[in-house]
Design an enzyme around this catalytic site. Structure first.
Site, PDB file in Angstrom:
ATOM      1  N   ASN A 210      -6.243   4.188  18.537  1.00  0.00           N
ATOM      2  CA  ASN A 210      -7.698   4.340  18.529  1.00  0.00           C
ATOM      3  C   ASN A 210      -8.112   5.150  19.754  1.00  0.00           C
ATOM      4  O   ASN A 210      -7.278   5.508  20.586  1.00  0.00           O
ATOM      5  CB  ASN A 210      -8.383   2.969  18.506  1.00  0.00           C
ATOM      6  CG  ASN A 210      -7.972   2.126  19.689  1.00  0.00           C
ATOM      7  OD1 ASN A 210      -8.297   2.422  20.826  1.00  0.00           O
ATOM      8  ND2 ASN A 210      -7.216   1.054  19.426  1.00  0.00           N
ATOM      9  N   ASP A 279      -5.427  -4.164  15.499  1.00  0.00           N
ATOM     10  CA  ASP A 279      -5.383  -5.446  14.787  1.00  0.00           C
ATOM     11  C   ASP A 279      -4.192  -5.512  13.828  1.00  0.00           C
ATOM     12  O   ASP A 279      -3.718  -6.586  13.492  1.00  0.00           O
ATOM     13  CB  ASP A 279      -6.693  -5.667  14.024  1.00  0.00           C
ATOM     14  CG  ASP A 279      -7.844  -5.972  14.975  1.00  0.00           C
ATOM     15  OD1 ASP A 279      -7.587  -6.566  16.039  1.00  0.00           O
ATOM     16  OD2 ASP A 279      -9.007  -5.587  14.664  1.00  0.00           O
ATOM     17  N   ASP A 306      -3.314 -11.950  18.232  1.00  0.00           N
ATOM     18  CA  ASP A 306      -4.492 -11.767  19.091  1.00  0.00           C
ATOM     19  C   ASP A 306      -4.107 -12.276  20.485  1.00  0.00           C
ATOM     20  O   ASP A 306      -4.034 -13.489  20.724  1.00  0.00           O
ATOM     21  CB  ASP A 306      -5.684 -12.535  18.531  1.00  0.00           C
ATOM     22  CG  ASP A 306      -6.960 -12.191  19.275  1.00  0.00           C
ATOM     23  OD1 ASP A 306      -6.915 -12.096  20.523  1.00  0.00           O
ATOM     24  OD2 ASP A 306      -7.996 -11.991  18.615  1.00  0.00           O
ATOM     25  N   PHE A 323     -13.608  -8.505  25.763  1.00  0.00           N
ATOM     26  CA  PHE A 323     -14.531  -7.393  25.524  1.00  0.00           C
ATOM     27  C   PHE A 323     -14.842  -7.336  24.039  1.00  0.00           C
ATOM     28  O   PHE A 323     -13.969  -7.624  23.209  1.00  0.00           O
ATOM     29  CB  PHE A 323     -13.909  -6.063  25.975  1.00  0.00           C
ATOM     30  CG  PHE A 323     -14.208  -5.739  27.413  1.00  0.00           C
ATOM     31  CD1 PHE A 323     -13.655  -6.495  28.431  1.00  0.00           C
ATOM     32  CD2 PHE A 323     -15.059  -4.695  27.734  1.00  0.00           C
ATOM     33  CE1 PHE A 323     -13.941  -6.214  29.762  1.00  0.00           C
ATOM     34  CE2 PHE A 323     -15.355  -4.393  29.057  1.00  0.00           C
ATOM     35  CZ  PHE A 323     -14.799  -5.154  30.082  1.00  0.00           C
TER      36      PHE A 323
HETATM   37  N1  CTP Z   1      -7.765  -8.587  21.704  1.00  0.00           N
HETATM   38  C1  CTP Z   1      -6.477  -8.974  21.989  1.00  0.00           C
HETATM   39  N2  CTP Z   1      -5.507  -8.877  21.048  1.00  0.00           N
HETATM   40  C2  CTP Z   1      -5.778  -8.423  19.805  1.00  0.00           C
HETATM   41  C3  CTP Z   1      -7.079  -8.009  19.509  1.00  0.00           C
HETATM   42  C4  CTP Z   1      -8.050  -8.101  20.466  1.00  0.00           C
HETATM   43  O1  CTP Z   1      -6.231  -9.384  23.115  1.00  0.00           O
HETATM   44  N3  CTP Z   1      -4.809  -8.352  18.933  1.00  0.00           N
HETATM   45  C5  CTP Z   1      -8.846  -8.725  22.698  1.00  0.00           C
HETATM   46  C6  CTP Z   1      -9.362  -7.403  23.221  1.00  0.00           C
HETATM   47  O2  CTP Z   1      -8.682  -6.993  24.376  1.00  0.00           O
HETATM   48  C7  CTP Z   1     -10.826  -7.731  23.493  1.00  0.00           C
HETATM   49  C8  CTP Z   1     -11.176  -8.685  22.387  1.00  0.00           C
HETATM   50  O3  CTP Z   1      -9.937  -9.330  22.073  1.00  0.00           O
HETATM   51  O4  CTP Z   1     -11.001  -8.411  24.718  1.00  0.00           O
HETATM   52  C9  CTP Z   1     -11.716  -7.977  21.192  1.00  0.00           C
HETATM   53  O5  CTP Z   1     -11.851  -8.863  20.156  1.00  0.00           O
HETATM   54  P1  CTP Z   1     -11.594  -8.466  18.634  1.00  0.00           P
HETATM   55  O6  CTP Z   1     -12.101  -9.595  17.809  1.00  0.00           O
HETATM   56  O7  CTP Z   1     -10.227  -8.059  18.374  1.00  0.00           O
HETATM   57  O8  CTP Z   1     -12.445  -7.167  18.499  1.00  0.00           O
HETATM   58  P2  CTP Z   1     -12.323  -6.212  17.311  1.00  0.00           P
HETATM   59  O9  CTP Z   1     -10.906  -5.834  16.990  1.00  0.00           O
HETATM   60  O10 CTP Z   1     -13.269  -5.113  17.611  1.00  0.00           O
HETATM   61  O11 CTP Z   1     -12.794  -7.217  16.186  1.00  0.00           O
HETATM   62  P3  CTP Z   1     -13.595  -6.912  14.893  1.00  0.00           P
HETATM   63  O12 CTP Z   1     -12.896  -5.776  14.283  1.00  0.00           O
HETATM   64  O13 CTP Z   1     -13.486  -8.194  14.163  1.00  0.00           O
HETATM   65  O14 CTP Z   1     -14.977  -6.610  15.381  1.00  0.00           O
END
Ligand code: CTP
Length: 400
Positions: A210, A279, A306, A323
């Site tokens: 990304n 993700d 996560d 964040f």
């Molecule tokens: N994060 C993490 N590990 C992941 C995904 C996210 O540590 N596999 C952490 C990021 O560093 C950030 C936060 O979680 O601090 C973001 O949350 P997340 O729910 O993953 O955000 P998005 O991916 O943007 O979720 P969504 O698509 O549901 O909005």
């Protein structure tokens, strides 16, 4: 950049080739809002002329003890009154020896003795001069006297030799000087951060990633160091310089990031997940380039762990900060993540405000509610976030 707004710095320049870096340092300081008064020794003036410093600072350069510009005729005392710091860069072996013995036979050495602001020196000399027991004795004495020694670095020297004694670069001196002037509410604390994107390979040349630049995470790592923390930064693929004093571990994938986080976690007081972790990852990574064929291509993806949620769920979890980058409904999305992942704090921003750029407008969501920080440079936003974390760790409710 406004790190030095309202601050006056006195820069002492002694006789070393590295004086050219002092000119660049002055430029950086002035750009960051500082007023800079330059005092050159007679030898210093042989390397870079006063006209250069005068043009860069917009102020006259100071040379002699008998300068009549100060109304009191006391330039040796008045110049550092009200200054935030006196930095000598470059500081020659000879000048350091004078300092260690309290000699004061010219304006700069007198300023060093008659001051009530912090004194920092950036040694610059040939490696044998640096390694000489006399110099090392003087450096040890200066440390005991409370003088901050910046560097020196290892590298190629003006004389063509390789070794310790090279003056730090202007940007490094800028960062160290700035850090030395900050309060240290994080002293003794250990902070672990993730930053940047992750990269999930599809084949040897392609992958899922990304557009996270990593700038916010790197700015936060620096703000934590400046506040006195021991900082470990687990960085996805970004081409950013490591902030000074930060221990950095480079990773590519979410699984590698998780492993690096878990390995570094023992002893951490604060964990800040800034990384935009993918993700999902491809179920399989092709060992060779995927060749194009007729029709469409279907990729099968599986969920990545996560990392933040996993850390926050540990029985002895550190203080966890997340964040949330949302494209709409910031409050609902950010507060939802805070509750779902059991976080003390979530830093929310709208992607259109922060991604890739140098500025960001964030809102901090904690148990007490939402607190907006004004649109600012990412380094200033990072300082605001650190102040908020410090306050929360101290059990305070915070109003911005
Ligand atoms: N994060 C993490 N590990 C992941 C995904 C996210 O540590 N596999 C952490 C990021 O560093 C950030 C936060 O979680 O601090 C973001 O949350 P997340 O729910 O993953 O955000 P998005 O991916 O943007 O979720 P969504 O698509 O549901 O909005």
């Amino acid at each position: 950049m406004s790190e030095f707004r309202g601050k006056r710095i006195v820069l002492g320049v002694t006789g070393g080739v590295a004086a050219y870096k002092a000119a660049e340092l002055v430029r950086l300081l002035v750009k960051a809002g500082a007023e800079v008064d330059v005092a050159q020794t007679a030898a210093g003036a042989q390397f870079v002329g006063a006209a250069t410093f005068q043009a860069l600072t917009g102020r006259r350069v100071w040379h002699g003890l008998w300068d009549e510009r100060m109304d009191s005729g006391m330039a040796h005392i008045d110049l550092t009154r009200g200054a935030a710091a006196l930095l000598v860069a470059p500081a020659t072996a000879d000048f350091l020896a004078k300092l260690a013995h309290g000699l004061a036979d010219d304006l700069l050495s007198t300023l060093c003795l008659a001051r009530d602001c912090p004194l920092l020196v950036a040694p610059a000399m040939n490696r044998q001069m640096w390694e000489n027991p006399a110099t090392q004795r003087n450096i040890a004495q200066l440390r005991l006297d409370g003088v901050s020694i910046l560097g020196p670095a290892y590298g190629e020297q003006a004389c063509g030799e390789l070794g310790d004694g090279r003056m730090l670069e202007a940007g490094e001196l800028f960062d160290d000087l700035y850090a030395s002037l900050q309060a240290k509410p994080f002293a003794g604390k250990h902070v672990l951060l993730t930053a940047g994107p992750t990269f999930e390979a599809l084949d040897p040349v392609r992958g899922l990633t990304n557009s996270s630049s990593g700038k916010m995470g790197f700015a936060l790592a620096r703000a934590c160091v400046d506040a006195g923390a021991e900082v470990t930064l687990i960085a996805g693929p970004v081409s950013l310089a490591t902030p000074r004093g930060v221990r950095r571990v480079d990773v590519q994938t979410a699984l590698q990031m998780r492993a690096a986080v878990m390995q570094s976690l023992p002893g951490q007081n604060v964990f800040i997940g800034v990384a935009a972790v993918a993700d999902y990852r491809p179920r399989q990574t092709a060992p060779h380039k995927i060749k194009k064929g007729p029709g469409s291509l279907t990729l099968e993806l599986e969920a990545n762990p996560d990392i933040l949620a996993e850390v926050a769920a540990l029985p002895d979890a550190p203080f966890c900060v997340g964040f949330a980058a949302e494209s709409r409904d910031l409050a609902a999305g950010a507060e939802g993540k805070r509750v779902a992942k059991k976080l003390a704090l979530v830093v929310g921003n709208l992607v259109q405000d922060g991604l890739c750029g140098d500025t960001n407008a964030v809102t901090l969501f904690d148990a007490a509610g939402a607190h907006g920080l004004p649109l600012a440079d990412k380094s200033e936003v990072a300082r605001g976030i650190v102040a908020h974390i410090v306050a929360l760790l101290g059990g305070q409710h915070v109003q911005h």
